[in-house]
Design a protein around this motif. Sequence first.
Motif, PDB file in Angstrom:
ATOM      1  N   PHE A 160       0.122  10.133   7.014  1.00 23.24           N
ATOM      2  CA  PHE A 160      -0.835  10.265   5.913  1.00 23.24           C
ATOM      3  C   PHE A 160      -0.634   9.144   4.896  1.00 23.24           C
ATOM      4  O   PHE A 160      -1.580   8.483   4.465  1.00 23.24           O
ATOM      5  N   SER A 161       0.612   8.949   4.486  1.00 18.75           N
ATOM      6  CA  SER A 161       0.916   7.959   3.456  1.00 18.75           C
ATOM      7  C   SER A 161       0.596   6.543   3.919  1.00 18.75           C
ATOM      8  O   SER A 161       0.114   5.714   3.139  1.00 18.75           O
ATOM      9  N   THR A 162       0.852   6.255   5.190  1.00 17.14           N
ATOM     10  CA  THR A 162       0.545   4.932   5.739  1.00 17.14           C
ATOM     11  C   THR A 162      -0.957   4.679   5.721  1.00 17.14           C
ATOM     12  O   THR A 162      -1.419   3.589   5.355  1.00 17.14           O
ATOM     13  N   TYR A 163      -1.715   5.682   6.102  1.00 17.94           N
ATOM     14  CA  TYR A 163      -3.179   5.589   6.076  1.00 17.94           C
ATOM     15  C   TYR A 163      -3.672   5.358   4.652  1.00 17.94           C
ATOM     16  O   TYR A 163      -4.475   4.455   4.381  1.00 17.94           O
ATOM     17  N   GLU A 164      -3.163   6.153   3.720  1.00 14.78           N
ATOM     18  CA  GLU A 164      -3.609   6.070   2.328  1.00 14.78           C
ATOM     19  C   GLU A 164      -3.255   4.723   1.703  1.00 14.78           C
ATOM     20  O   GLU A 164      -4.069   4.125   0.989  1.00 14.78           O
ATOM     21  N   PHE A 165      -2.040   4.244   1.971  1.00  9.55           N
ATOM     22  CA  PHE A 165      -1.626   2.972   1.376  1.00  9.55           C
ATOM     23  C   PHE A 165      -2.404   1.804   1.982  1.00  9.55           C
ATOM     24  O   PHE A 165      -2.741   0.840   1.287  1.00  9.55           O
ATOM     25  N   SER A 166      -2.702   1.881   3.270  1.00  7.86           N
ATOM     26  CA  SER A 166      -3.502   0.829   3.912  1.00  7.86           C
ATOM     27  C   SER A 166      -4.877   0.734   3.264  1.00  7.86           C
ATOM     28  O   SER A 166      -5.379  -0.364   2.989  1.00  7.86           O
ATOM     29  N   VAL A 167      -5.489   1.893   3.012  1.00  8.07           N
ATOM     30  CA  VAL A 167      -6.796   1.912   2.350  1.00  8.07           C
ATOM     31  C   VAL A 167      -6.671   1.391   0.920  1.00  8.07           C
ATOM     32  O   VAL A 167      -7.485   0.580   0.457  1.00  8.07           O
ATOM     33  N   GLU A 168      -5.624   1.855   0.219  1.00 11.80           N
ATOM     34  CA  GLU A 168      -5.435   1.462  -1.182  1.00 11.80           C
ATOM     35  C   GLU A 168      -5.318  -0.053  -1.337  1.00 11.80           C
ATOM     36  O   GLU A 168      -5.989  -0.660  -2.180  1.00 11.80           O
ATOM     37  N   VAL A 169      -4.463  -0.681  -0.533  1.00 14.02           N
ATOM     38  CA  VAL A 169      -4.265  -2.128  -0.649  1.00 14.02           C
ATOM     39  C   VAL A 169      -5.511  -2.882  -0.191  1.00 14.02           C
ATOM     40  O   VAL A 169      -5.947  -3.838  -0.834  1.00 14.02           O
ATOM     41  N   ALA A 170      -6.102  -2.440   0.916  1.00 19.61           N
ATOM     42  CA  ALA A 170      -7.296  -3.121   1.432  1.00 19.61           C
ATOM     43  C   ALA A 170      -8.454  -3.030   0.443  1.00 19.61           C
ATOM     44  O   ALA A 170      -9.255  -3.964   0.314  1.00 19.61           O
ATOM     45  N   ALA A 171      -8.538  -1.904  -0.281  1.00 12.43           N
ATOM     46  CA  ALA A 171      -9.647  -1.704  -1.226  1.00 12.43           C
ATOM     47  C   ALA A 171      -9.604  -2.701  -2.374  1.00 12.43           C
ATOM     48  O   ALA A 171     -10.635  -2.994  -2.988  1.00 12.43           O
ATOM     49  N   ARG A 172      -8.419  -3.232  -2.679  1.00 12.45           N
ATOM     50  CA  ARG A 172      -8.310  -4.207  -3.769  1.00 12.45           C
ATOM     51  C   ARG A 172      -9.119  -5.467  -3.483  1.00 12.45           C
ATOM     52  O   ARG A 172      -9.539  -6.166  -4.404  1.00 12.45           O
ATOM     53  N   PHE A 173      -9.336  -5.752  -2.213  1.00 11.93           N
ATOM     54  CA  PHE A 173     -10.082  -6.954  -1.844  1.00 11.93           C
ATOM     55  C   PHE A 173     -11.586  -6.777  -2.018  1.00 11.93           C
ATOM     56  O   PHE A 173     -12.340  -7.740  -1.912  1.00 11.93           O
ATOM     57  N   LEU A 174     -12.037  -5.547  -2.255  1.00 13.60           N
ATOM     58  CA  LEU A 174     -13.471  -5.294  -2.377  1.00 13.60           C
ATOM     59  C   LEU A 174     -14.073  -5.890  -3.640  1.00 13.60           C
ATOM     60  O   LEU A 174     -15.287  -5.815  -3.841  1.00 13.60           O
ATOM     61  N   VAL A 175     -13.241  -6.476  -4.508  1.00 18.26           N
ATOM     62  CA  VAL A 175     -13.788  -7.203  -5.659  1.00 18.26           C
ATOM     63  C   VAL A 175     -14.511  -8.462  -5.183  1.00 18.26           C
ATOM     64  O   VAL A 175     -15.313  -9.039  -5.923  1.00 18.26           O
ATOM     65  N   HIS A 176     -14.220  -8.887  -3.952  1.00 15.43           N
ATOM     66  CA  HIS A 176     -14.875 -10.065  -3.385  1.00 15.43           C
ATOM     67  C   HIS A 176     -16.202  -9.668  -2.747  1.00 15.43           C
ATOM     68  O   HIS A 176     -16.345  -8.549  -2.237  1.00 15.43           O
ATOM     69  N   PRO A 177     -17.167 -10.570  -2.721  1.00 18.48           N
ATOM     70  CA  PRO A 177     -18.465 -10.243  -2.106  1.00 18.48           C
ATOM     71  C   PRO A 177     -18.405 -10.155  -0.594  1.00 18.48           C
ATOM     72  O   PRO A 177     -19.187  -9.440   0.025  1.00 18.48           O
ATOM     73  N   ASN A 178     -17.458 -10.880   0.027  1.00 18.91           N
ATOM     74  CA  ASN A 178     -17.342 -10.865   1.483  1.00 18.91           C
ATOM     75  C   ASN A 178     -15.971 -11.397   1.890  1.00 18.91           C
ATOM     76  O   ASN A 178     -15.186 -11.866   1.047  1.00 18.91           O
ATOM     77  N   LEU A 179     -15.690 -11.350   3.192  1.00 19.53           N
ATOM     78  CA  LEU A 179     -14.389 -11.791   3.697  1.00 19.53           C
ATOM     79  C   LEU A 179     -14.205 -13.299   3.575  1.00 19.53           C
ATOM     80  O   LEU A 179     -13.076 -13.785   3.471  1.00 19.53           O
ATOM     81  N   THR A 180     -15.291 -14.039   3.579  1.00 16.90           N
ATOM     82  CA  THR A 180     -15.194 -15.490   3.398  1.00 16.90           C
ATOM     83  C   THR A 180     -14.622 -15.810   2.026  1.00 16.90           C
ATOM     84  O   THR A 180     -13.768 -16.694   1.873  1.00 16.90           O
ATOM     85  N   SER A 181     -15.063 -15.072   1.029  1.00 19.84           N
ATOM     86  CA  SER A 181     -14.547 -15.254  -0.328  1.00 19.84           C
ATOM     87  C   SER A 181     -13.065 -14.913  -0.395  1.00 19.84           C
ATOM     88  O   SER A 181     -12.294 -15.580  -1.090  1.00 19.84           O
ATOM     89  N   VAL A 182     -12.657 -13.871   0.338  1.00 21.89           N
ATOM     90  CA  VAL A 182     -11.243 -13.488   0.385  1.00 21.89           C
ATOM     91  C   VAL A 182     -10.410 -14.634   0.944  1.00 21.89           C
ATOM     92  O   VAL A 182      -9.359 -14.993   0.396  1.00 21.89           O
ATOM     93  N   ALA A 183     -10.875 -15.223   2.042  1.00 18.08           N
ATOM     94  CA  ALA A 183     -10.148 -16.323   2.678  1.00 18.08           C
ATOM     95  C   ALA A 183     -10.056 -17.534   1.753  1.00 18.08           C
ATOM     96  O   ALA A 183      -9.014 -18.190   1.664  1.00 18.08           O
ATOM     97  N   GLN A 184     -11.140 -17.832   1.058  1.00 19.39           N
ATOM     98  CA  GLN A 184     -11.142 -18.975   0.140  1.00 19.39           C
ATOM     99  C   GLN A 184     -10.167 -18.754  -1.009  1.00 19.39           C
ATOM    100  O   GLN A 184      -9.437 -19.667  -1.401  1.00 19.39           O
ATOM    101  N   MET A 185     -10.141 -17.542  -1.552  1.00 20.69           N
ATOM    102  CA  MET A 185      -9.223 -17.215  -2.634  1.00 20.69           C
ATOM    103  C   MET A 185      -7.777 -17.353  -2.173  1.00 20.69           C
ATOM    104  O   MET A 185      -6.928 -17.901  -2.874  1.00 20.69           O
ATOM    105  N   SER A 186      -7.502 -16.872  -0.969  1.00 21.70           N
ATOM    106  CA  SER A 186      -6.151 -16.940  -0.426  1.00 21.70           C
ATOM    107  C   SER A 186      -5.698 -18.383  -0.265  1.00 21.70           C
ATOM    108  O   SER A 186      -4.563 -18.729  -0.586  1.00 21.70           O
ATOM    109  N   ARG A 187      -6.590 -19.243   0.210  1.00 19.03           N
ATOM    110  CA  ARG A 187      -6.234 -20.655   0.407  1.00 19.03           C
ATOM    111  C   ARG A 187      -5.963 -21.352  -0.923  1.00 19.03           C
ATOM    112  O   ARG A 187      -5.124 -22.247  -1.001  1.00 19.03           O
TER     113      ARG A 187
END
Length: 526
Positions: A160-187
């Motif tokens: 349960f905790s692994t599932y919840e934490f995976s969602v929690e951390v992944a949800a932080r990236f939703l401030v980006h409009p798309n995955l391309t923006s995530v990759a650009q920010m990371s670079r």
Amino acid sequence: MSSGSKGMACVYRYGILVIFLSWGVLSYCSIVYYHGFFVSASLLVSSSEDDYFRCESVVRNWADASSERGIKEDELTLKDILFFLHVPRTGGRTYFHCFLRKIYTSAQECPRSYDKLRFDPSKPNCRLVVTHDDYSLMSKLPKDMTSVVTILRDPVDRVFSTYEFSVEVAARFLVHPNLTSVAQMSRRIRPKSRAVSTLDIWPWKYLVPWMRGDLFARRDARELGRLRKTEEFSSPYDMEDMVMPLHEFINDPIAHDIIHNGATFQVAGLTNNSYAVESHHVRSCVRKHPELGHFVLEVAKHRLDHMLYVGLTEEHRKSATMFAKLVGAQVLSQSEALNSTFKQETSNQTEPSSSFSDSEADGLNQIEGSTNNQSDSEVPSSTHVEPARENMTVGRLMEIYETCISSLRKTQASRRTLSLKRVAPANFSKKARLSVPATILQQIQYLNSLDVELYKHAQNIFIRQEKHIMQSAEIFIQPEDLQTADCGGSYGCPPWKSLLVIALLAIVVLIMLFLSTGRRTNKVKK
């Protein structure tokens, strides 16, 4: 007989012959086909049996080479290096921040403990290793000089905790409009930061990108109206238009490879992040032939038996107290021997942070102007203020721990709430877990059958540790505890003060009895 009749008879005979021959050919072909099928099936069965015996040999040989026979007398004595084998989602982060960082200096932490590629145990005075790496890391450490500690958790709660934490951390990236923006920010951020990202750390380097991609896909599908809208009172673990439902999560091949029976494979040194060369073959064989899992389980049990300390997440208070007495007391004792070294260290000595950068993890600094908060990272930071160890005692350590975890939990809860707002109304909690059907809970138990057995074994070890501490209490009570402990503290009076109070009360009672008896005697005489 007329010529016509003879002709008909001839045709009839030849017809019968053709039918007979045709039947014979068909029968022959059928027999050949049947035998061909039979031979193929035999080959398949034979091949399957050969694969099982080959796998059994591979797993058995690994188990024999990995088993540690017997328990040495000094295994409850802290050695030069402490290896904290951190099973994800067991509460190890609080132990690191609120215990280990209070009794070890930053100079004593092995650098980049959570970053496998940069791990360097050869650093002078390196005495503390805290990592999600599995037991195979012991091959990089001097075994005779290393003590291992770990914490285990009920397998269902850990999933349960692994599932919840995976969602929690992944949800932080939703401030980006798309995955391309995530990759650009990371670079843009990575070259500027010396911090280690969550995406570099096992198992989150697999689980977070997987969940992140799923969240973005569901958000896109919602915008296109391709997913049914979640009902108002749906379980947060089954909101398919917002997040991956729990039942999909536990049945995905990634979950089978990393999460299920993860504690057993981590303690056995067989994760997909293992240093052991043979780990892939052993894992593959156990996946194909689950009945071979008992070999892995026995190795994991033996390794727990040889550890300095095994804690239980569900027994939080008892585990923390036991850790302070069994591990903390010995670290403090070693620190006294190295006191001259500690005095030379300054409070601003730090190593490059081994924590992931929050700005990299969620992009909030650039987009929302929020500040970093290292204390809530799944991976701890190496930058910290050195505590004053000269007057540190086990009792004082526990008081510091209680204050520390209270602050840490508030920070974690605040950040968790902020992250889950991005996938509202999916809001996870212990109460919400009660909405999960019993069939899914049973499936989680079944998929984690090895972890269930390992947890039972850990519970037995925990009971033995309690008895050992009770029987050897004098080993862990330091003289300073008797001199500085205060009855007003969280943990009551030390034993000698309690005995003194009892003795004084007994004396008062005896005096009162003596006076009362004297008065009665005088009355009788009169």
